[in-house]
Design a protein around this motif. Structure first.
Motif, short mmCIF file in Angstrom:
data_model
loop_
_atom_site.label_atom_id
_atom_site.label_comp_id
_atom_site.label_asym_id
_atom_site.label_seq_id
_atom_site.Cartn_x
_atom_site.Cartn_y
_atom_site.Cartn_z
N TYR A 114 42.26 -9.51 32.37
CA TYR A 114 41.45 -8.60 33.19
C TYR A 114 41.03 -7.36 32.38
CZ TYR A 114 39.96 -6.01 37.33
OH TYR A 114 39.21 -5.32 38.26
N ALA A 115 41.98 -6.74 31.70
CA ALA A 115 41.68 -5.54 30.91
C ALA A 115 40.71 -5.86 29.77
CB ALA A 115 42.96 -4.92 30.36
N LEU A 116 40.84 -7.03 29.17
CA LEU A 116 39.93 -7.42 28.09
C LEU A 116 38.50 -7.58 28.60
CD1 LEU A 116 42.12 -10.08 26.26
CD2 LEU A 116 41.56 -7.77 25.47
N GLU A 117 38.35 -8.19 29.76
CA GLU A 117 37.02 -8.37 30.33
C GLU A 117 36.42 -7.03 30.78
OE1 GLU A 117 35.41 -11.01 29.84
OE2 GLU A 117 37.05 -12.35 29.34
N GLN A 118 37.26 -6.15 31.34
CA GLN A 118 36.78 -4.81 31.71
C GLN A 118 36.28 -4.07 30.48
OE1 GLN A 118 40.05 -2.87 33.82
NE2 GLN A 118 38.70 -2.72 35.59
N ALA A 119 37.04 -4.18 29.38
CA ALA A 119 36.64 -3.51 28.14
C ALA A 119 35.32 -4.09 27.62
CB ALA A 119 37.74 -3.65 27.09
N ALA A 120 35.13 -5.40 27.77
CA ALA A 120 33.88 -6.03 27.33
C ALA A 120 32.71 -5.50 28.15
CB ALA A 120 33.98 -7.55 27.45
N VAL A 121 32.90 -5.34 29.45
CA VAL A 121 31.84 -4.81 30.31
C VAL A 121 31.50 -3.38 29.89
CG1 VAL A 121 31.27 -4.08 32.67
CG2 VAL A 121 32.34 -6.31 32.27
N ARG A 122 32.53 -2.53 29.68
CA ARG A 122 32.29 -1.14 29.26
C ARG A 122 31.58 -1.08 27.92
NH1 ARG A 122 37.56 -0.51 30.95
NH2 ARG A 122 38.28 -0.35 28.80
N ARG A 123 32.00 -1.91 26.98
CA ARG A 123 31.41 -1.91 25.64
C ARG A 123 29.94 -2.32 25.69
NH1 ARG A 123 34.84 -5.13 23.57
NH2 ARG A 123 33.63 -7.01 23.96
N GLU A 124 29.62 -3.38 26.41
CA GLU A 124 28.23 -3.84 26.47
C GLU A 124 27.35 -2.87 27.26
OE1 GLU A 124 27.21 -6.01 24.41
OE2 GLU A 124 29.24 -6.59 23.85
N ALA A 125 27.91 -2.25 28.31
CA ALA A 125 27.16 -1.23 29.05
C ALA A 125 26.85 -0.04 28.14
CB ALA A 125 27.93 -0.78 30.28
N ALA A 126 27.82 0.35 27.30
CA ALA A 126 27.60 1.45 26.36
C ALA A 126 26.57 1.06 25.30
CB ALA A 126 28.92 1.85 25.70
N ARG A 127 26.60 -0.21 24.87
CA ARG A 127 25.61 -0.68 23.88
C ARG A 127 24.20 -0.62 24.47
NH1 ARG A 127 28.06 -5.12 21.87
NH2 ARG A 127 28.41 -4.27 19.81
N ILE A 128 24.06 -1.05 25.73
CA ILE A 128 22.75 -1.01 26.39
C ILE A 128 22.29 0.43 26.54
CG2 ILE A 128 21.56 -1.46 28.57
CD1 ILE A 128 23.49 -3.98 28.77
#
Length: 134
Positions: A114-128
């Motif tokens: 769960y934490a890994l997927e949350q981090a992936a969402v935050r990272r890609e949102a920041a990239r966008i």
């Protein structure tokens, strides 16, 4: 006038080594600016936009998290990943974010992934978001 030496290094390679008047870093407690003569310190780097200012011009890089060390007019960013905002694949970032969000729907907060997927969402949102500063 004194300058900062700014380096961005990832596990794969050195992304950048330049002189700048100021660096604005997405730190663990929010954005912070560094100019020559800044007090030495260490900080976490959150996914976001690292802005370099040289002669009034701004240059931006996406950093995916990591650490930053400020010492003796040098800013060393040890990033998990980094890229110039002009090189961001926005469609790819949106796809990766949507895939991570879909995987999150099948997990509960007690699951280790769960934490890994949350981090992936935050990272890609920041990239966008970083890509929008081009």
């Amino acid at each position: 006038m004194a300058k900062l030496t700014v380096e961005i290094v990832t596990p794969e390679k050195r992304i950048l080594s330049v002189q700048a008047d100021e660096a604005i870093v997405p730190g663990g407690e929010g954005l912070f600016g560094v100019r020559p003569g800044h007090t030495p310190f260490l900080s976490l780097v959150e996914p976001g936009t690292l802005t370099l200012i040289e002669a009034g011009k701004q240059d931006r890089y996406f950093v995916a998290g990591g650490f930053v060390e400020v010492s003796n007019d040098k800013v060393l960013v040890l990033a998990d990943a980094a890229e110039h905002v002009n090189g961001i694949d926005v469609a790819g970032a949106r796809r990766r974010m949507e895939e991570a969000q879909a995987r999150l729907k099948d997990l509960n907060s007690a699951d280790a992934r769960y934490a890994l997927e949350q981090a992936a969402v935050r990272r890609e949102a920041a990239r966008i978001s970083a890509s929008e500063t081009r």
